[in-house]
Motif scaffolding. Sequence first.
Motif, PDB file in Angstrom:
ATOM      1  N   HIS A 226       0.759  -1.166   0.175  1.00  8.36           N
ATOM      2  CA  HIS A 226      -0.077  -0.027   0.096  1.00  8.36           C
ATOM      3  C   HIS A 226       0.710   1.320  -0.093  1.00  8.36           C
ATOM      4  CE1 HIS A 226      -3.920  -2.034   0.643  1.00  8.36           C
ATOM      5  NE2 HIS A 226      -3.121  -2.864   1.094  1.00  8.36           N
ATOM      6  N   ALA A 227       1.930   1.223   0.650  1.00  4.79           N
ATOM      7  CA  ALA A 227       2.806   2.395   0.770  1.00  4.79           C
ATOM      8  C   ALA A 227       3.449   2.571  -0.596  1.00  4.79           C
ATOM      9  CB  ALA A 227       3.947   2.043   1.821  1.00  4.79           C
ATOM     10  N   TYR A 228       3.821   1.611  -1.302  1.00  4.50           N
ATOM     11  CA  TYR A 228       4.295   1.351  -2.675  1.00  4.50           C
ATOM     12  C   TYR A 228       3.284   2.227  -3.846  1.00  4.50           C
ATOM     13  CZ  TYR A 228       6.565   0.214  -7.190  1.00  4.50           C
ATOM     14  OH  TYR A 228       7.234   0.081  -8.263  1.00  4.50           O
ATOM     15  N   VAL A 229       2.158   1.570  -3.564  1.00  8.03           N
ATOM     16  CA  VAL A 229       1.043   2.356  -4.351  1.00  8.03           C
ATOM     17  C   VAL A 229       1.005   3.784  -4.177  1.00  8.03           C
ATOM     18  CG1 VAL A 229      -1.263   2.308  -5.282  1.00  8.03           C
ATOM     19  CG2 VAL A 229       0.087   0.040  -4.804  1.00  8.03           C
ATOM     20  N   ALA A 230       0.950   4.334  -2.759  1.00 12.81           N
ATOM     21  CA  ALA A 230       0.861   5.462  -2.511  1.00 12.81           C
ATOM     22  C   ALA A 230       1.847   6.406  -3.142  1.00 12.81           C
ATOM     23  CB  ALA A 230       0.801   5.769  -0.983  1.00 12.81           C
TER      24      ALA A 230
END
Length: 601
Positions: A226-230
């Motif tokens: 989720h951090a990567y997508v953000a």
Amino acid sequence: MENPTFKTWSECAPRLVAVAAGREPADLVIRGGRVVNVHTREVLDDWQVAIADGRFAYVGPDASHCVGDTTEVIEAGGQYLIPGLCDAHMHIESGMLTPAEFARAVIPHGTTTMFTDPHEIANVLGLEGVKLMHDEALMQPVNIFTQMPSCAPSAPGLETTGYEITAEDVAEAMEWPGIIGLGEMMNFPGVVNGDPKMLAEITATQNAGKTVGGHYASPDLGPAFHAYVAGGPADDHEGTCEADAIARVRQGMRSMMRLGSAWYDVETQITAITEKGLDPRNFILCTDDCHSGTLVNDGHMNRVLRHAIACGCDPLVALQMATINTATHFGLERELGSIAPGRRADLILTDDLVGLPINRVIARGKTVAESGQITVDCPHLSWPEYARNTVHLGKTLEDVDFEIAAPDGANSVRAKVIGVVENQAPTKALTRDLGVVDGLVQTDEAQDVCQIALVERHRATGDVVNGLVSGFGYTGRMAIASTVAHDSHHMIVVGTSREDMALAANRLGEVGGGITVFKDSEELALVELPVAGLMSDAPAHDVAAKADALVNAMAACGCSLNNAYMQHSLLALVVIPELRISDLGLVDVTRFELTNLIEEH
């Protein structure tokens, strides 16, 4: 550079309007066809197409008002008219061909648009290498858009490249005419941990209004994902299962499902559409890596389409995933990817939407291939000498350079071994108990364990890092060496004989790069790749013939893996789990840290 006579839609609009209205004749009219409309997912029987200035002017039931004395007319005879195919994510260098020869190889298969990430040459020649690829790409009769490489090195601190790409390089490249976005952001730990350099590259791309390519090669779909997508990546091609595909589209990414020469990730993910019934608009087909033998013998995006259909996908849905979905993702829906007014006149004539024979290919309104034969020229760049002189070993290698010393007094060792997984990019981190003779760790044919070495080739240091690998099935005395070694592109040597490993490595130093196979001290096959040690500017058929000989030579050494060379070339890719080798040592990619080859008892 790109042909300056090819006009934008706005520049063509007065003539397109005049042709569609019947006031001026079209350059080309195609009659008697069945137009496949990827906007509505329907087949429109007996529709006609009029083309002017390389763009579609009229698409409808009757184009007779567009025909004049100078209009070329093609009678389709009931064939389907489908949009030219788009490859959403690929590396031209993996074909072992320059952009011109890659285009020549894929045009007869119906590929008219490619989105390429030249991060292979970026690791060898830096920004200047990317510029060379970009410039030759713009010279071609089809559409080749370049993604500026994001990660050279792909994992800072775990490998050393020939050159590094900086955030300033990315910002500069965003001004080039053929740059469509940022290449796959492989340093996913950097993004997850908020690395300023990685975020600066993404920022420069977003500020330019362009697309950020993704590469999340981890099975962890928790907070790290989720951090990567953000962080900004808009797509990802590293999924290998249905859950991966679903997770990506649920987060607003595009899931790119790949079928390359060795990556078979469509069948395991397309069930998100065929069984789960998810909206297919955010799914895209691509190849990622295809070598010349696949291109010549099996095809390109037409091969991927056929495979997706064979996996149960509706042919029209599969076609959308190789045309309009791709164009939309890169902000080019109004420019290409469909047979509709104003778009580039890229189309294929075929008489079967399942088997997909490519009878004729039209790009920018001109026939570029017919019955499997290219009918246009693909211009070559004059590659400078510095791009042809990139293999610097620093010394003549000897068998002692490939020795693995055991701890003092040891009669056996427990060692970490890279485990090759057929048809997938990830490896397994294995451990094996191996014998010791005269203080040296021995390979073990019974356990399918042979040696792997990473030979530094950018700065002439003479350094060699040794390790162990399993899964190729090699027997007897042999070695295979390659200067294609994703992503840092030093030299990977795999073998059962240290003497043959030295012979193979020195041979590539002599010829300036490529791939060679030795058995019992004799060379069985050689593919010369003089451009950056990655590509040949020879015709694809010639390179494919040598690549076929390479496959046969590997088989003669006991290897039966599908496209084993692709597996070989990725053994130094330190951004895909689990275990890899680099010029700095053995890399545990699950932890992104260097690790010891020999385990302590």
